[in-house]
Design a protein around this motif. Structure first.
Motif, PDB file in Angstrom:
ATOM      1  N   ASN A  23       0.800  -1.212   0.000  1.00 16.24           N
ATOM      2  CA  ASN A  23       0.000   0.000   0.000  1.00 16.24           C
ATOM      3  C   ASN A  23       0.837   1.269   0.000  1.00 16.24           C
ATOM      4  OD1 ASN A  23      -2.630  -0.984  -0.057  1.00 16.24           O
ATOM      5  ND2 ASN A  23      -2.528  -1.559   2.087  1.00 16.24           N
ATOM      6  N   CYS A  24       2.146   1.155   0.028  1.00 14.19           N
ATOM      7  CA  CYS A  24       2.986   2.341   0.043  1.00 14.19           C
ATOM      8  C   CYS A  24       2.943   3.029  -1.312  1.00 14.19           C
ATOM      9  CB  CYS A  24       4.426   1.956   0.388  1.00 14.19           C
ATOM     10  SG  CYS A  24       4.603   1.384   2.072  1.00 14.19           S
ATOM     11  N   HIS A  25       2.781   4.345  -1.305  1.00 18.65           N
ATOM     12  CA  HIS A  25       2.689   5.106  -2.540  1.00 18.65           C
ATOM     13  C   HIS A  25       3.917   5.977  -2.742  1.00 18.65           C
ATOM     14  CE1 HIS A  25      -1.997   4.851  -2.364  1.00 18.65           C
ATOM     15  NE2 HIS A  25      -1.424   3.710  -2.668  1.00 18.65           N
ATOM     16  N   ALA A  26       5.013   5.647  -2.121  1.00 20.47           N
ATOM     17  CA  ALA A  26       6.194   6.498  -2.170  1.00 20.47           C
ATOM     18  C   ALA A  26       7.080   6.079  -3.326  1.00 20.47           C
ATOM     19  CB  ALA A  26       6.944   6.408  -0.853  1.00 20.47           C
ATOM     20  N   HIS A  27       6.909   6.727  -4.483  1.00 17.96           N
ATOM     21  CA  HIS A  27       7.593   6.360  -5.696  1.00 17.96           C
ATOM     22  C   HIS A  27       8.809   7.258  -5.928  1.00 17.96           C
ATOM     23  CE1 HIS A  27       3.385   4.687  -6.967  1.00 17.96           C
ATOM     24  NE2 HIS A  27       4.026   3.878  -6.152  1.00 17.96           N
ATOM     25  N   TRP A  39       6.481  11.851 -17.539  1.00 15.20           N
ATOM     26  CA  TRP A  39       5.020  11.848 -17.503  1.00 15.20           C
ATOM     27  C   TRP A  39       4.533  12.945 -16.562  1.00 15.20           C
ATOM     28  CZ3 TRP A  39       4.147   6.050 -15.857  1.00 15.20           C
ATOM     29  CH2 TRP A  39       4.502   5.208 -16.909  1.00 15.20           C
ATOM     30  N   ASP A  40       3.231  13.258 -16.649  1.00 17.44           N
ATOM     31  CA  ASP A  40       2.640  14.166 -15.668  1.00 17.44           C
ATOM     32  C   ASP A  40       2.751  13.568 -14.258  1.00 17.44           C
ATOM     33  OD1 ASP A  40       1.996  15.984 -17.625  1.00 17.44           O
ATOM     34  OD2 ASP A  40      -0.049  15.262 -17.888  1.00 17.44           O
ATOM     35  N   ASN A  41       2.483  12.267 -14.135  1.00 18.45           N
ATOM     36  CA  ASN A  41       2.681  11.569 -12.858  1.00 18.45           C
ATOM     37  C   ASN A  41       4.134  11.109 -12.805  1.00 18.45           C
ATOM     38  OD1 ASN A  41      -0.001  11.848 -12.061  1.00 18.45           O
ATOM     39  ND2 ASN A  41      -0.624  10.035 -13.203  1.00 18.45           N
ATOM     40  N   GLU A  42       5.009  12.064 -12.561  1.00 19.76           N
ATOM     41  CA  GLU A  42       6.440  11.864 -12.789  1.00 19.76           C
ATOM     42  C   GLU A  42       7.063  10.739 -11.972  1.00 19.76           C
ATOM     43  OE1 GLU A  42       7.277  15.708  -9.916  1.00 19.76           O
ATOM     44  OE2 GLU A  42       7.477  15.864 -12.073  1.00 19.76           O
ATOM     45  N   ASN A  43       6.545  10.490 -10.763  1.00 22.36           N
ATOM     46  CA  ASN A  43       7.191   9.474  -9.935  1.00 22.36           C
ATOM     47  C   ASN A  43       6.476   8.119  -9.970  1.00 22.36           C
ATOM     48  OD1 ASN A  43       4.940   9.904  -8.343  1.00 22.36           O
ATOM     49  ND2 ASN A  43       6.058  10.382  -6.478  1.00 22.36           N
ATOM     50  N   TYR A  44       5.503   7.968 -10.873  1.00 22.15           N
ATOM     51  CA  TYR A  44       4.781   6.697 -10.956  1.00 22.15           C
ATOM     52  C   TYR A  44       5.613   5.653 -11.697  1.00 22.15           C
ATOM     53  CZ  TYR A  44       0.260   8.036  -9.015  1.00 22.15           C
ATOM     54  OH  TYR A  44      -0.739   8.392  -8.165  1.00 22.15           O
ATOM     55  N   PRO A  45       5.407   4.375 -11.374  1.00 18.99           N
ATOM     56  CA  PRO A  45       6.185   3.324 -12.034  1.00 18.99           C
ATOM     57  C   PRO A  45       5.585   2.910 -13.372  1.00 18.99           C
ATOM     58  CG  PRO A  45       4.752   2.339 -10.405  1.00 18.99           C
ATOM     59  CD  PRO A  45       4.550   3.831 -10.290  1.00 18.99           C
ATOM     60  N   VAL A  46       6.424   2.285 -14.195  1.00 23.14           N
ATOM     61  CA  VAL A  46       5.965   1.532 -15.355  1.00 23.14           C
ATOM     62  C   VAL A  46       5.682   0.116 -14.858  1.00 23.14           C
ATOM     63  CG1 VAL A  46       6.563   0.666 -17.649  1.00 23.14           C
ATOM     64  CG2 VAL A  46       7.381   2.922 -16.917  1.00 23.14           C
ATOM     65  N   LEU A  47       4.551  -0.444 -15.235  1.00 26.82           N
ATOM     66  CA  LEU A  47       4.177  -1.778 -14.769  1.00 26.82           C
ATOM     67  C   LEU A  47       4.326  -2.849 -15.850  1.00 26.82           C
ATOM     68  CD1 LEU A  47       0.989  -0.870 -12.677  1.00 26.82           C
ATOM     69  CD2 LEU A  47       3.318  -1.216 -11.858  1.00 26.82           C
ATOM     70  N   ASP A  48       4.134  -2.457 -17.102  1.00 28.12           N
ATOM     71  CA  ASP A  48       4.173  -3.409 -18.211  1.00 28.12           C
ATOM     72  C   ASP A  48       5.591  -3.492 -18.783  1.00 28.12           C
ATOM     73  OD1 ASP A  48       3.878  -4.915 -20.484  1.00 28.12           O
ATOM     74  OD2 ASP A  48       2.288  -3.680 -21.372  1.00 28.12           O
ATOM     75  N   PRO A  49       6.287  -4.618 -18.603  1.00 28.16           N
ATOM     76  CA  PRO A  49       7.663  -4.708 -19.097  1.00 28.16           C
ATOM     77  C   PRO A  49       7.777  -4.727 -20.609  1.00 28.16           C
ATOM     78  CG  PRO A  49       6.944  -6.834 -18.270  1.00 28.16           C
ATOM     79  CD  PRO A  49       5.862  -5.856 -17.936  1.00 28.16           C
ATOM     80  N   SER A  50       6.650  -4.818 -21.321  1.00 30.81           N
ATOM     81  CA  SER A  50       6.679  -4.789 -22.780  1.00 30.81           C
ATOM     82  C   SER A  50       6.331  -3.408 -23.338  1.00 30.81           C
ATOM     83  CB  SER A  50       5.706  -5.831 -23.353  1.00 30.81           C
ATOM     84  OG  SER A  50       4.360  -5.485 -23.040  1.00 30.81           O
ATOM     85  N   SER A  51       6.097  -2.444 -22.462  1.00 30.91           N
ATOM     86  CA  SER A  51       5.710  -1.104 -22.886  1.00 30.91           C
ATOM     87  C   SER A  51       6.921  -0.301 -23.353  1.00 30.91           C
ATOM     88  CB  SER A  51       5.019  -0.375 -21.735  1.00 30.91           C
ATOM     89  OG  SER A  51       4.898   1.010 -22.012  1.00 30.91           O
ATOM     90  N   TYR A  94      11.115   1.946 -12.384  1.00 30.46           N
ATOM     91  CA  TYR A  94      11.281   3.389 -12.288  1.00 30.46           C
ATOM     92  C   TYR A  94      12.486   3.815 -13.121  1.00 30.46           C
ATOM     93  CZ  TYR A  94       8.098   2.879  -8.326  1.00 30.46           C
ATOM     94  OH  TYR A  94       7.014   2.585  -7.527  1.00 30.46           O
ATOM     95  N   PRO A  95      12.322   3.922 -14.461  1.00 28.20           N
ATOM     96  CA  PRO A  95      13.426   4.359 -15.296  1.00 28.20           C
ATOM     97  C   PRO A  95      13.429   5.877 -15.471  1.00 28.20           C
ATOM     98  CG  PRO A  95      11.631   3.637 -16.694  1.00 28.20           C
ATOM     99  CD  PRO A  95      11.157   3.494 -15.254  1.00 28.20           C
ATOM    100  N   GLY A  96      14.592   6.420 -15.757  1.00 28.06           N
ATOM    101  CA  GLY A  96      14.723   7.828 -16.096  1.00 28.06           C
ATOM    102  C   GLY A  96      15.967   8.011 -16.943  1.00 28.06           C
ATOM    103  N   CYS A  97      15.903   8.881 -17.942  1.00 29.64           N
ATOM    104  CA  CYS A  97      17.018   9.022 -18.876  1.00 29.64           C
ATOM    105  C   CYS A  97      17.530  10.453 -18.938  1.00 29.64           C
ATOM    106  CB  CYS A  97      16.591   8.601 -20.277  1.00 29.64           C
ATOM    107  SG  CYS A  97      16.231   6.842 -20.450  1.00 29.64           S
ATOM    108  N   ALA A  98      18.817  10.566 -19.189  1.00 30.56           N
ATOM    109  CA  ALA A  98      19.474  11.853 -19.423  1.00 30.56           C
ATOM    110  C   ALA A  98      20.273  11.764 -20.711  1.00 30.56           C
ATOM    111  CB  ALA A  98      20.394  12.200 -18.252  1.00 30.56           C
ATOM    112  N   ARG A  99      20.540  12.915 -21.290  1.00 27.74           N
ATOM    113  CA  ARG A  99      21.380  12.977 -22.480  1.00 27.74           C
ATOM    114  C   ARG A  99      22.780  13.416 -22.085  1.00 27.74           C
ATOM    115  NH1 ARG A  99      17.468  16.196 -26.769  1.00 27.74           N
ATOM    116  NH2 ARG A  99      16.107  14.432 -27.298  1.00 27.74           N
ATOM    117  N   ILE A 100      23.771  12.650 -22.526  1.00 24.93           N
ATOM    118  CA  ILE A 100      25.158  13.007 -22.240  1.00 24.93           C
ATOM    119  C   ILE A 100      25.985  12.923 -23.523  1.00 24.93           C
ATOM    120  CG2 ILE A 100      25.042  12.261 -19.826  1.00 24.93           C
ATOM    121  CD1 ILE A 100      26.580   9.726 -20.659  1.00 24.93           C
ATOM    122  N   HIS A 101      27.045  13.723 -23.582  1.00 20.58           N
ATOM    123  CA  HIS A 101      28.028  13.641 -24.670  1.00 20.58           C
ATOM    124  C   HIS A 101      29.333  13.141 -24.068  1.00 20.58           C
ATOM    125  CE1 HIS A 101      30.111  14.608 -28.409  1.00 20.58           C
ATOM    126  NE2 HIS A 101      31.104  15.048 -27.642  1.00 20.58           N
TER     127      HIS A 101
END
Length: 494
Positions: free
Chosen positions: A235-239, A262-274, A405-412
């Motif tokens: 039940n924890c909602h701390a993403h 996303w607008d819900n920035e801290n929400y997880p992705v649940l579908d591993p095929s997405s 919980y993925p997140g990406c940055a651009r680096i050179h």
């Protein structure tokens, strides 16, 4: 005895408390609220929100004994022996919420967890407050079984939601009971929250217009503690989400060089095929995202938080591995392009997960950009995989499966390297039944297989993931051999 400074015609306060339907004399075990009497607390940021009293001592307050798994019985009254309004005005419609905190905390700081909430009962078309009134002010609340035995504050709260169209906050009627819980089966507490702090002006649950459909009422505050070790943590909602990079010791501004979320920035992705599993971004090809320069072989620190700034990383219940990948920017993350540069999973000997470490480090972890990769633009992808729901395969029900919980940055990347490490597709690197994805966190297992490809080792870009895996395997064997050699080293005996 409780003393009251004034008595508004529709208000209420807690008069009696006990166990399993039997209550003590008036005021016994109850924290007094002389400043308010039966009046509500209106300021959600007030310290009075804890127990309708901001400065109290429980030293001389009797403890009501109650068994874990048994009922605490509480009774509200308008004023003693009131005939016109015995409990509170029937027009005061709203939910009932009960919370607990270890007594030693005195309710201050992150101390509270929710054990009961009831809103609108559509079967009889009544709010919880109306049901309490109909029950002569009585309410029985089950004390959770899976908490440690000990002394607690139990915070009872009735809400009076605002009249339709007023745009006002609800009125809060909190009171606290001091209890001594025996027979608790738990060894630790669930996630804890601060009061004040759990409600904010404008929250839908405290500004709910009673002119709306009451069945849509959203409970305010933290999630409900469900009385089982696994279900409680579900039940924890701390993403969490990626907020900062630190390059060569310099911490960049929040969200600089990171792809928009996303607008819900801290929400997880649940579908591993997405496709969202790549970067959980709203714009993979964002023209507004800056590219940060990083020398090959240098250290980059990723920082994830729950809500930006220096807030908490993630709920400690969300245990699991931490991973970091890279991919050529020109690929847009599509195809067999993602190579892993960092992973940390589980140490069964110490029962420490990667998430445990990063929680302790306040959301920061270091990765090294491979020293031999070709210069150019890359996507840098940090990822947390939370396993608290992974005992069920994704799709089994709405909340089943690992949380990503993925997140990406651009680096050179600068340098003189020439390596172009082999990659895997994301999505595609994980399957719902992979041992590192479908995993029972609650079975006491002492081993864990980190999902995805092996970590790329500089000098091992031999054109295939298999070559890289062989190099990683050789490195592991050498490490184990050295560890065994040190373990078997003879000691001098005097």
């Amino acid at each position: 005895m409780l003393s009251f400074t004034f008595h508004a015609a529709a208000h209420t306060t807690l008069f009696y408390a006990g166990a399993n339907g039997k209550v003590n004399d008036q005021g016994v075990c109850i924290v007094p609220s002389p400043k308010y009497g039966n009046a509500p607390v209106l300021d959600l940021d007030s310290e009075d929100m804890r127990c309708r009293n901001s400065d109290f001592s429980t030293k001389d307050i009797e403890r009501c004994p109650v068994e874990a798994g048994g009922n605490l019985t509480v009774v509200w009254r308008h004023i003693h022996n009131s005939v016109k309004v015995k409990v509170m005005s029937y027009s005061h419609n709203g939910p009932c919420i009960i919370m607990m905190a270890p007594l030693e905390s005195n309710g201050k700081g992150d101390a509270w967890f929710k054990i009961y909430e009831e809103g609108y009962d559509s079967s009889i078309k009544k709010w919880c407050t109306n049901k309490v009134i109909d029950n002569d002010g009585y309410l029985d609340v089950k004390i959770p079984e899976n908490i440690p035995s000990g002394e607690y504050l139990v915070r009872t709260e009735l809400f009076a939601l605002p009249q339709p169209g007023t745009g006002l906050n609800s009125q809060q009627y909190p009171n606290c009971v001091v209890v001594s819980v025996a027979g608790g089966k738990g060894s630790s507490l669930p996630e804890l929250y601060p009061i004040p702090g759990i409600y904010k002006f404008g929250d839908p649950g405290v500004m709910f217009d009673r002119g709306k459909d009451p069945t849509t009422y959203p409970f305010p505050g933290p999630p409900l503690f469900t009385d089982s070790p696994a279900a409680a943590l579900r039940n924890c909602h701390a993403h969490t989400y990626l907020t900062h990079l630190t390059i060569n010791g310099t911490k960049l501004e929040e969200l600089r060089c990171t792809l928009p979320l996303w607008d819900n920035e801290n929400y997880p992705v649940l579908d591993p095929s997405s496709d969202d599993l790549r970067c959980k971004t709203s714009d993979m090809q964002s023209t507004k995202t800056e590219t940060c320069w990083v020398p090959a072989g240098s250290k980059v620190t990723l920082h994830m938080t729950e809500s930006g700034g220096e807030s908490r990383f993630i709920s400690p219940s969300h245990r699991g591995p931490i991973l970091t990948y890279m991919a050529p920017l020109e690929s847009n993350g599509e195809g067999n392009v993602w190579f892993k540069i960092y992973e940390d999973g589980y140490d069964g000997d110490s029962d420490v997960w990667a998430v445990d470490k990063i929680v302790k480090a306040k959301g920061y972890w270091d990765v090294t950009i491979p020293s031999d990769i070709a210069p150019g633009d890359y996507l840098l992808r940090g990822e947390v995989i939370a396993l608290h729901e992974a005992d069920r395969v994704y799709g089994a029900d709405d909340s089943a499966g690992a949380q990503y919980y993925p997140g990406c940055a651009r680096i050179h990347v600068t340098g003189t390297g020439t390596a172009k490490p082999p990659g895997v597709p994301i999505p595609g690197a994980y399957k719902p039944n992979d041992p590192g994805i479908h995993y029972n966190l609650w079975d006491g297992l002492k081993t864990y297989t980190i999902p995805g490809p092996p970590v790329y080792i500089p000098g091992a870009s031999g054109g295939s993931v298999a070559a890289n895996a062989a190099a990683a395997s050789l490195k592991l064997k050498l490490k184990l051999k050295l560890k065994l050699k040190l373990k078997l080293k003879p000691r001098l005996v005097p």
